[in-house]
Design a protein around this motif. Structure first.
Motif, PDB file in Angstrom:
ATOM      1  N   GLY A  91       0.810  -1.208   0.000  1.00 16.10           N
ATOM      2  CA  GLY A  91       0.000   0.000   0.000  1.00 16.10           C
ATOM      3  C   GLY A  91       0.838   1.250   0.000  1.00 16.10           C
ATOM      4  N   ARG A  92       0.205   2.296   0.457  1.00 16.10           N
ATOM      5  CA  ARG A  92       0.856   3.595   0.541  1.00 16.10           C
ATOM      6  C   ARG A  92       0.853   4.035   1.994  1.00 16.10           C
ATOM      7  NH1 ARG A  92       2.284   5.005  -4.156  1.00 16.10           N
ATOM      8  NH2 ARG A  92       2.819   7.123  -3.598  1.00 16.10           N
ATOM      9  N   GLY A  93       1.949   4.638   2.376  1.00 14.12           N
ATOM     10  CA  GLY A  93       2.091   5.069   3.756  1.00 14.12           C
ATOM     11  C   GLY A  93       2.234   6.567   3.858  1.00 14.12           C
ATOM     12  N   ARG A  94       2.055   7.017   5.055  1.00 16.01           N
ATOM     13  CA  ARG A  94       2.260   8.436   5.345  1.00 16.01           C
ATOM     14  C   ARG A  94       2.820   8.587   6.748  1.00 16.01           C
ATOM     15  NH1 ARG A  94      -2.097  10.585   8.292  1.00 16.01           N
ATOM     16  NH2 ARG A  94      -3.817   9.089   8.483  1.00 16.01           N
ATOM     17  N   VAL A  95       3.460   9.717   6.967  1.00 18.13           N
ATOM     18  CA  VAL A  95       4.084  10.024   8.248  1.00 18.13           C
ATOM     19  C   VAL A  95       3.161  10.940   9.043  1.00 18.13           C
ATOM     20  CG1 VAL A  95       6.110  11.049   9.364  1.00 18.13           C
ATOM     21  CG2 VAL A  95       6.353   9.960   7.129  1.00 18.13           C
ATOM     22  N   VAL A  96       2.983  10.627  10.302  1.00 15.44           N
ATOM     23  CA  VAL A  96       2.245  11.505  11.214  1.00 15.44           C
ATOM     24  C   VAL A  96       3.250  11.980  12.255  1.00 15.44           C
ATOM     25  CG1 VAL A  96       0.325  11.711  12.830  1.00 15.44           C
ATOM     26  CG2 VAL A  96       0.112  10.209  10.824  1.00 15.44           C
ATOM     27  N   GLY A  97       3.625  13.247  12.182  1.00 13.11           N
ATOM     28  CA  GLY A  97       4.646  13.805  13.061  1.00 13.11           C
ATOM     29  C   GLY A  97       4.231  13.838  14.516  1.00 13.11           C
ATOM     30  N   ARG A  98       5.212  13.668  15.365  1.00 13.30           N
ATOM     31  CA  ARG A  98       4.970  13.609  16.813  1.00 13.30           C
ATOM     32  C   ARG A  98       4.310  14.865  17.364  1.00 13.30           C
ATOM     33  NH1 ARG A  98       8.667  11.319  21.561  1.00 13.30           N
ATOM     34  NH2 ARG A  98       7.520  12.245  23.270  1.00 13.30           N
ATOM     35  N   GLU A  99       4.587  15.996  16.802  1.00 16.93           N
ATOM     36  CA  GLU A  99       4.070  17.263  17.336  1.00 16.93           C
ATOM     37  C   GLU A  99       2.681  17.612  16.804  1.00 16.93           C
ATOM     38  OE1 GLU A  99       5.799  18.597  19.767  1.00 16.93           O
ATOM     39  OE2 GLU A  99       7.408  17.140  19.461  1.00 16.93           O
ATOM     40  N   THR A 100       2.052  16.698  16.062  1.00 20.54           N
ATOM     41  CA  THR A 100       0.751  17.011  15.462  1.00 20.54           C
ATOM     42  C   THR A 100      -0.402  16.497  16.322  1.00 20.54           C
ATOM     43  OG1 THR A 100       0.620  14.957  14.178  1.00 20.54           O
ATOM     44  CG2 THR A 100       1.787  16.832  13.154  1.00 20.54           C
ATOM     45  N   PRO A 101      -1.560  17.145  16.212  1.00 21.75           N
ATOM     46  CA  PRO A 101      -2.743  16.646  16.925  1.00 21.75           C
ATOM     47  C   PRO A 101      -3.130  15.229  16.478  1.00 21.75           C
ATOM     48  CG  PRO A 101      -3.109  18.903  16.181  1.00 21.75           C
ATOM     49  CD  PRO A 101      -1.805  18.440  15.571  1.00 21.75           C
ATOM     50  N   GLU A 102      -2.911  14.903  15.206  1.00 16.72           N
ATOM     51  CA  GLU A 102      -3.253  13.564  14.726  1.00 16.72           C
ATOM     52  C   GLU A 102      -2.417  12.496  15.431  1.00 16.72           C
ATOM     53  OE1 GLU A 102      -3.882  10.887  10.703  1.00 16.72           O
ATOM     54  OE2 GLU A 102      -2.704  12.732  10.546  1.00 16.72           O
ATOM     55  N   PHE A 103      -1.143  12.772  15.667  1.00 19.87           N
ATOM     56  CA  PHE A 103      -0.289  11.829  16.391  1.00 19.87           C
ATOM     57  C   PHE A 103      -0.899  11.530  17.751  1.00 19.87           C
ATOM     58  CE2 PHE A 103       2.928  10.690  19.434  1.00 19.87           C
ATOM     59  CZ  PHE A 103       3.810   9.861  18.753  1.00 19.87           C
ATOM     60  N   SER A 104      -1.240  12.579  18.482  1.00 21.03           N
ATOM     61  CA  SER A 104      -1.817  12.402  19.824  1.00 21.03           C
ATOM     62  C   SER A 104      -3.099  11.593  19.768  1.00 21.03           C
ATOM     63  CB  SER A 104      -2.083  13.762  20.477  1.00 21.03           C
ATOM     64  OG  SER A 104      -0.876  14.471  20.625  1.00 21.03           O
ATOM     65  N   ALA A 105      -3.948  11.888  18.789  1.00 23.26           N
ATOM     66  CA  ALA A 105      -5.221  11.177  18.664  1.00 23.26           C
ATOM     67  C   ALA A 105      -5.000   9.704  18.320  1.00 23.26           C
ATOM     68  CB  ALA A 105      -6.094  11.853  17.605  1.00 23.26           C
ATOM     69  N   LEU A 106      -4.118   9.418  17.367  1.00 24.35           N
ATOM     70  CA  LEU A 106      -3.831   8.029  16.995  1.00 24.35           C
ATOM     71  C   LEU A 106      -3.212   7.264  18.151  1.00 24.35           C
ATOM     72  CD1 LEU A 106      -2.420   8.431  13.367  1.00 24.35           C
ATOM     73  CD2 LEU A 106      -4.560   7.302  14.033  1.00 24.35           C
ATOM     74  N   PHE A 107      -2.268   7.896  18.831  1.00 23.57           N
ATOM     75  CA  PHE A 107      -1.597   7.226  19.942  1.00 23.57           C
ATOM     76  C   PHE A 107      -2.596   6.890  21.038  1.00 23.57           C
ATOM     77  CE2 PHE A 107       0.875   6.611  23.730  1.00 23.57           C
ATOM     78  CZ  PHE A 107       1.969   5.899  23.277  1.00 23.57           C
ATOM     79  N   GLU A 108      -3.405   7.855  21.412  1.00 21.91           N
ATOM     80  CA  GLU A 108      -4.391   7.639  22.475  1.00 21.91           C
ATOM     81  C   GLU A 108      -5.415   6.570  22.087  1.00 21.91           C
ATOM     82  OE1 GLU A 108      -7.894  10.117  24.687  1.00 21.91           O
ATOM     83  OE2 GLU A 108      -6.008  11.172  24.308  1.00 21.91           O
ATOM     84  N   ALA A 109      -5.887   6.618  20.853  1.00 20.59           N
ATOM     85  CA  ALA A 109      -6.936   5.691  20.414  1.00 20.59           C
ATOM     86  C   ALA A 109      -6.438   4.259  20.231  1.00 20.59           C
ATOM     87  CB  ALA A 109      -7.551   6.186  19.106  1.00 20.59           C
ATOM     88  N   HIS A 110      -5.190   4.086  19.802  1.00 23.05           N
ATOM     89  CA  HIS A 110      -4.742   2.750  19.407  1.00 23.05           C
ATOM     90  C   HIS A 110      -3.599   2.159  20.230  1.00 23.05           C
ATOM     91  CE1 HIS A 110      -7.423   2.926  16.018  1.00 23.05           C
ATOM     92  NE2 HIS A 110      -6.912   4.091  15.687  1.00 23.05           N
ATOM     93  N   ILE A 111      -2.882   3.001  20.967  1.00 24.64           N
ATOM     94  CA  ILE A 111      -1.758   2.484  21.756  1.00 24.64           C
ATOM     95  C   ILE A 111      -1.991   2.751  23.239  1.00 24.64           C
ATOM     96  CG2 ILE A 111       0.735   2.628  22.174  1.00 24.64           C
ATOM     97  CD1 ILE A 111       1.002   3.341  19.144  1.00 24.64           C
ATOM     98  N   GLY A 112      -2.182   3.998  23.592  1.00 25.15           N
ATOM     99  CA  GLY A 112      -2.461   4.370  24.971  1.00 25.15           C
ATOM    100  C   GLY A 112      -1.228   4.413  25.840  1.00 25.15           C
ATOM    101  N   GLY A 113      -1.409   4.971  27.024  1.00 19.74           N
ATOM    102  CA  GLY A 113      -0.306   5.092  27.964  1.00 19.74           C
ATOM    103  C   GLY A 113       0.546   6.308  27.652  1.00 19.74           C
TER     104      GLY A 113
END
Length: 189
Positions: A91-113
């Motif tokens: 497929g195709r990938g993309r980068v979600v930078g650590r300082e972005t709101p999307e990073f925080s949302a993805l991390f919280e929703a799928h990884i946590g902690g």
């Protein structure tokens, strides 16, 4: 022997979730092909056609450069124990930078902690083809444990040390492509 699927089936999801390591391949035009082994600790299947993984600091940042330049990404899983199989997610990938709101949302929703101090970015892959192959040539290995080296390295570094390392080692690929790690507006860029 190879079978192709439009998305990740439950059986294939179960196979992926049992693995301890996967390989991420990427390239851009006129660059070397990069293949990196990665632990599955922070890999998440977020849908039948989407995978994501948290990227921790490493000696290079080729995947990020290739995502910005081209976007093609293949994830490969091999059965090193049990019945043989190789599974590839294309497929195709993309980068979600650590300082972005999307990073925080993805991390919280799928990884946590807590976000690991050495987390650089999240890669999200939109999967357009899933393929299995026999894996008969893959040797059998017994899983022992995760290596502590990266955690030990991180524990010995301050946040400033880690950012300085990114600045020195992770801003461009081996072929000179930008990785976007320390982007516009960053005081160190």
């Amino acid at each position: 022997m190879a079978e192709q699927f439009a998305s990740i089936t439950e059986k294939l999801r179960s196979f992926i979730e049992r693995q301890h390591v996967f390989f991420c391949a990427s390239a851009a035009e006129d660059t070397r092909v990069n293949v990196s082994p990665r632990p599955t600790e922070y890999l998440r299947l977020t849908g039948p056609n989407e995978a994501m993984f948290l990227d921790l600091t490493g000696s290079g940042n080729e995947t990020a450069a290739h995502m910005l330049a081209d976007g093609r990404m293949t994830l490969m899983f091999c059965a090193f124990d049990g019945p043989p199989m190789i599974l590839r997610l294309y497929g195709r990938g993309r980068v979600v930078g650590r300082e972005t709101p999307e990073f925080s949302a993805l991390f919280e929703a799928h990884i946590g902690g807590d976000v690991p101090r050495n987390a650089r970015q999240i890669f999200v892959q939109d999967i357009d083809l899933v393929q299995t192959s026999c894996g008969y040539g893959v040797p059998l290995f017994e899983y022992k444990q995760e290596r502590p080296g990266l955690r030990n390295w991180t524990a010995q570094k301050s946040d400033a040390d880690i950012r300085a390392y990114w600045h020195k080692k992770n801003r461009t690929s081996m072929d000179g492509l930008p990785t976007g790690l320390l982007g516009e507006g960053d005081a160190e860029a």
